[in-house]
Design a protein around this motif. Structure first.
Motif, PDB file in Angstrom:
ATOM      1  N   ALA A   1      -4.838   9.103   4.051  1.00 47.85           N
ATOM      2  CA  ALA A   1      -4.841   7.661   4.280  1.00 47.85           C
ATOM      3  C   ALA A   1      -4.083   7.325   5.566  1.00 47.85           C
ATOM      4  N   LEU A   2      -2.956   7.983   5.762  1.00 43.96           N
ATOM      5  CA  LEU A   2      -2.174   7.726   6.972  1.00 43.96           C
ATOM      6  C   LEU A   2      -2.825   8.358   8.199  1.00 43.96           C
TER       7      LEU A   2
ATOM      8  N   ARG B   1      -0.392  12.234  -3.629  1.00 48.33           N
ATOM      9  CA  ARG B   1      -0.060  10.814  -3.541  1.00 48.33           C
ATOM     10  C   ARG B   1       1.203  10.579  -2.688  1.00 48.33           C
TER      11      ARG B   1
ATOM     12  N   GLU C   1      -3.163  -4.509   6.158  1.00 48.78           N
ATOM     13  CA  GLU C   1      -3.336  -4.698   4.707  1.00 48.78           C
ATOM     14  C   GLU C   1      -3.889  -6.067   4.367  1.00 48.78           C
TER      15      GLU C   1
ATOM     16  N   ARG D   1       0.819  -1.214   0.000  1.00 47.39           N
ATOM     17  CA  ARG D   1       0.000   0.000   0.000  1.00 47.39           C
ATOM     18  C   ARG D   1       0.857   1.271   0.000  1.00 47.39           C
ATOM     19  N   ILE D   2       1.970   1.233   0.717  1.00 46.06           N
ATOM     20  CA  ILE D   2       2.869   2.399   0.734  1.00 46.06           C
ATOM     21  C   ILE D   2       4.297   1.948   0.408  1.00 46.06           C
TER      22      ILE D   2
ATOM     23  N   CYS E   1      -2.526  10.622   0.209  1.00 48.69           N
ATOM     24  CA  CYS E   1      -1.724   9.739   1.058  1.00 48.69           C
ATOM     25  C   CYS E   1      -1.693  10.246   2.501  1.00 48.69           C
TER      26      CYS E   1
ATOM     27  N   ASP F   1      -5.974   5.607  -2.864  1.00 47.98           N
ATOM     28  CA  ASP F   1      -5.267   6.416  -1.866  1.00 47.98           C
ATOM     29  C   ASP F   1      -4.664   7.660  -2.516  1.00 47.98           C
TER      30      ASP F   1
ATOM     31  N   LYS G   1       5.070   7.106  -0.702  1.00 45.08           N
ATOM     32  CA  LYS G   1       4.118   7.123  -1.816  1.00 45.08           C
ATOM     33  C   LYS G   1       3.005   6.121  -1.510  1.00 45.08           C
ATOM     34  N   CYS G   2       1.769   6.548  -1.702  1.00 46.65           N
ATOM     35  CA  CYS G   2       0.641   5.622  -1.579  1.00 46.65           C
ATOM     36  C   CYS G   2       0.417   4.969  -2.939  1.00 46.65           C
ATOM     37  N   GLU G   3       0.453   3.644  -2.963  1.00 50.85           N
ATOM     38  CA  GLU G   3       0.455   2.923  -4.241  1.00 50.85           C
ATOM     39  C   GLU G   3      -0.944   2.572  -4.735  1.00 50.85           C
ATOM     40  N   ARG G   4      -1.905   2.483  -3.839  1.00 49.56           N
ATOM     41  CA  ARG G   4      -3.257   2.092  -4.268  1.00 49.56           C
ATOM     42  C   ARG G   4      -3.947   3.242  -4.980  1.00 49.56           C
TER      43      ARG G   4
END
Lengths: 447, 447
Positions: free
Chosen positions: A391-392, A410, A437, A350-351, A388, A385, A379-382
């Motif tokens: 998300a965190l 991102r 995850e 995910r990151i 980012c 997201d 970096k947020c990969e999804r």
């Protein structure tokens, strides 16, 4: 120093009470999760109480808040605080009531000659800057130098030239933009990213026109990469911000030898609250104009701070390459933190973190070294997201959004510079985030 | 404090060496005409040597230069240095190596809450400012506040309004002009003197137009007069600079209670080298914008200095209205200097001083008091002495020309704030200058 004969005669007069007050404050127990400062807010007993680290509370900071939010936003260099507690005698300073009351100091100006000489020694000993042909300009942190140097490098307002344009390459430290925008006017203005400048130049046969002043942060904040100027000869001036160019954070391939280079005490020694920075400037006229700015703006950096910084630099110099080398100490802390974070994040899809080249040769340590960056650039990969930072934040981790660095939402920055308590809480939250995850993967519709 | 038991056990550990270093430096003999500072330039023995007062030399400053030029240019508040030497124990502070390393302090921002509260107490006890409904903004000296407040009171650059015009009434402190000119741009610009503004307004049916920010220095630098706004309701904002509104320098008729008021520590305590000032601001939005400026510009005044200033303010408060009242001390010095200078100048037909109203009632001392201005504002009366600064310079007296204050070259400022040595040399040169008039009168063609 003979700092262990507390029981015998000490022969002090006027400084004794102040010394007792300072030692009494330090003797207060804050459970290792807080501190007392001489100027802390006084409690009912008239004495300053514990100021607890984030996520700790109670009168002696012994209460740990469960599931506390990790705050990894600020680049607060508290990882070096334990070093100075270990070197208490060497780094203490007594300021008399009549110390340097004057507007001017030994050079009839605003800079301690003795501190200048010790800063030169520090650069020579560390090998991170060529100082011999440079002028040094002190300021209230490198923060103040941003505009002082922009001012010094811009054409005169009365010259009739268009304002110079201040630019940087994304991701870049936001203060270059925010401070230039606050002061912008006839001499200089914020000009955006170097990518925008080059895109305009390629569309435009005039080459974009105007005078560009480029900020280059190396190692870069946030992503810890060593950088060079992006505009190259198209920049009329380049300001190198070398805040992180110390062996804590990076290998030192060679001494910096640029026309204009900024340093701050906040990162090598960790004294961010002192607000002390300096610039090394090759051209005498530019140095004079930067000094004129500092004079007009604040009449020089506080002489109290200059005295304290002299003691700090002396203590650093005395221990270089020894067992108590501050850079070896800082490197060990920062490397361990990067390793712990990297290990957990390597399990995540995910990151991800920035790539850090391994085994770089450092001229200071005279050997190859591991990565030990000041920040993780996440970096947020999804796909979902997009933000980012958000998300965190939902996982109770406060970071600094990539939007600030003009790098898009991102990305987000995690500070690795704070206290051990801060880092421990951060690792708890990040570990939970990564562990979650698996559950997500099972239930998520994405991927 | 029990600062006289130097022979007994003192129980110190880590602060002992720093205390010894500080006391060793003070013990060096500079003949009463110089000083040693901990951060003074080291001599061949590795220790800092005497820094001699102007007109004194030699390793121990015992050599007096004959016919030395008197330097009465700077407003360096060294007249208070003997006070702090007398209060050495109360004003000393020990700074540990780990003191306030963080970017933020107890309020999660950049200002010591404890120092704020002690500054409020000082204003209440002195009766020179109403603080209860004000926000306080710290800065690196009142110098930095000049532009911080202009910024905070000006329309936003993006609002499309014309820049506000910063004005003052001559004779005025030159930094209002020089700093505004250095930073001028889209939000604000230097607008000249209030007399020019009013002359334009009367010629111009539009009333001169635009937004005016007026600086009012009260008591005024250079002429020590209590002042009010000249533009009155025509000013959109007035910034009162109350640097000299302390009982050393003036009677205090009533507490200042303005929307925006500036103070500096340089004049009440004499700590000019510390670079610490503060503004009292009624409106929360203006205060926030001024804080934002200080944050963007330097991330707050040095925390080292804030700690030291807390000790200084505490020492001042502890002695108010007692035998060792700093304002009584300062008033005695400044009144004696004004009397000595006035007595000599009263014999002159070549130069004159500003009129100072006698017997003003002071709410702090609770009695009438004599004049004790920080500066003498000198007028050259002879037709040929068009440049008063030059006329005095020929008599080996350095002053600050009235041109600086936009008051013309017939005026010049003499600082009365410096050390006793400086004042003694000044009196010698002024006495010679006045005594020489008899010879001049005999030979001169003028008058």
């Amino acid at each position: 120093g003979d700092d262990d004969d507390g029981g015998s005669s000490c022969g002090l007069t006027w400084s004794l009470q102040a010394a007792r007050d300072a030692e009494a404050v330090v003797a207060v127990d804050c459970s290792g999760h807080g501190q007392v400062f001489l100027d802390g807010v006084a409690g009912d007993d008239g004495r300053p109480g514990c100021e607890c680290n984030t996520c700790f509370g109670g009168p002696d900071c012994s209460l740990r808040q469960p599931n506390c939010t990790a705050d990894a936003d600020s680049g607060n260099p508290l990882f070096l605080e334990p070093y100075w507690r270990r070197h208490a005698a060497a780094s203490a300073v007594v300021v008399s009531g009549w110390h340097r009351m004057s507007y001017t100091t030994t050079d009839s100006m605003f800079q301690s000659v003795e501190l200048e000489q010790h800063i030169w020694r520090l650069h020579r000993a560390v090998g991170n800057a060529v100082v011999d042909d440079k002028h040094v300009v002190f300021a209230a942190g490198s923060m103040q130098l941003i505009n002082a140097l922009v001012y010094a490098l811009s054409p005169d307002a009365n010259a009739g030239s268009p304002p110079s344009r201040v630019v940087a390459t994304a991701p870049y430290y936001a203060a270059y933009r925010s401070q230039t925008e606050m002061f912008d006017g006839r001499e200089y203005m914020w000009g955006g990213t170097t990518a925008q400048v080059m895109a305009n130049a390629s569309r435009n046969s005039t080459g974009g026109g105007g005078v560009f002043i480029e900020f280059v942060t190396s190692p870069n904040n946030p992503d810890a990469q060593l950088r060079e100027s992006a505009l190259g000869s198209a920049a009329s001036a380049v300001i190198y911000d070398r805040a992180y160019y110390w062996p804590h954070f990076t290998h030192i391939p060679a001494p910096a030898d640029e026309d204009v280079t900024m340093f701050t005490m906040s990162k090598p020694s960790g004294h961010a609250g002192s607000r002390f920075g300096w610039a090394l400037i090759r051209d005498e006229k530019v140095a004079k104009k930067a000094l004129e700015y500092v004079q007009n703006n604040i009449m020089g950096a506080s002489r109290d701070t200059q005295l304290r910084m002299l003691g700090i630099v002396k203590a650093m110099l005395a221990n270089l390459h020894g067992e108590e080398d501050i850079f070896a100490f800082g490197y060990d802390v920062m490397r361990a933190r990067w390793r712990r974070l990297s290990a957990v994040v390597s399990r995540s899809r995910r990151i991800s973190l920035q790539e850090m080249a391994p085994d770089q040769y450092c001229t200071y340590f005279k050997r190859v070294r591991d990565p030990s960056p000041a920040y993780a650039w996440v970096k947020c990969e999804r796909e979902e997201d997009e933000d980012c930072h958000d998300a965190l934040l939902k996982a109770n981790i406060i970071t600094r959004t990539g939007v600030t660095y003009e790098a898009g939402s991102r990305y987000t920055r995690i500070s690795l510079l704070k206290s051990d308590d801060d880092f421990d809480v951060l690792m708890e939250r990040v570990t939970e985030f990564v562990n979650a995850e698996k559950d997500d993967d099972a239930s998520s519709s994405s991927m």
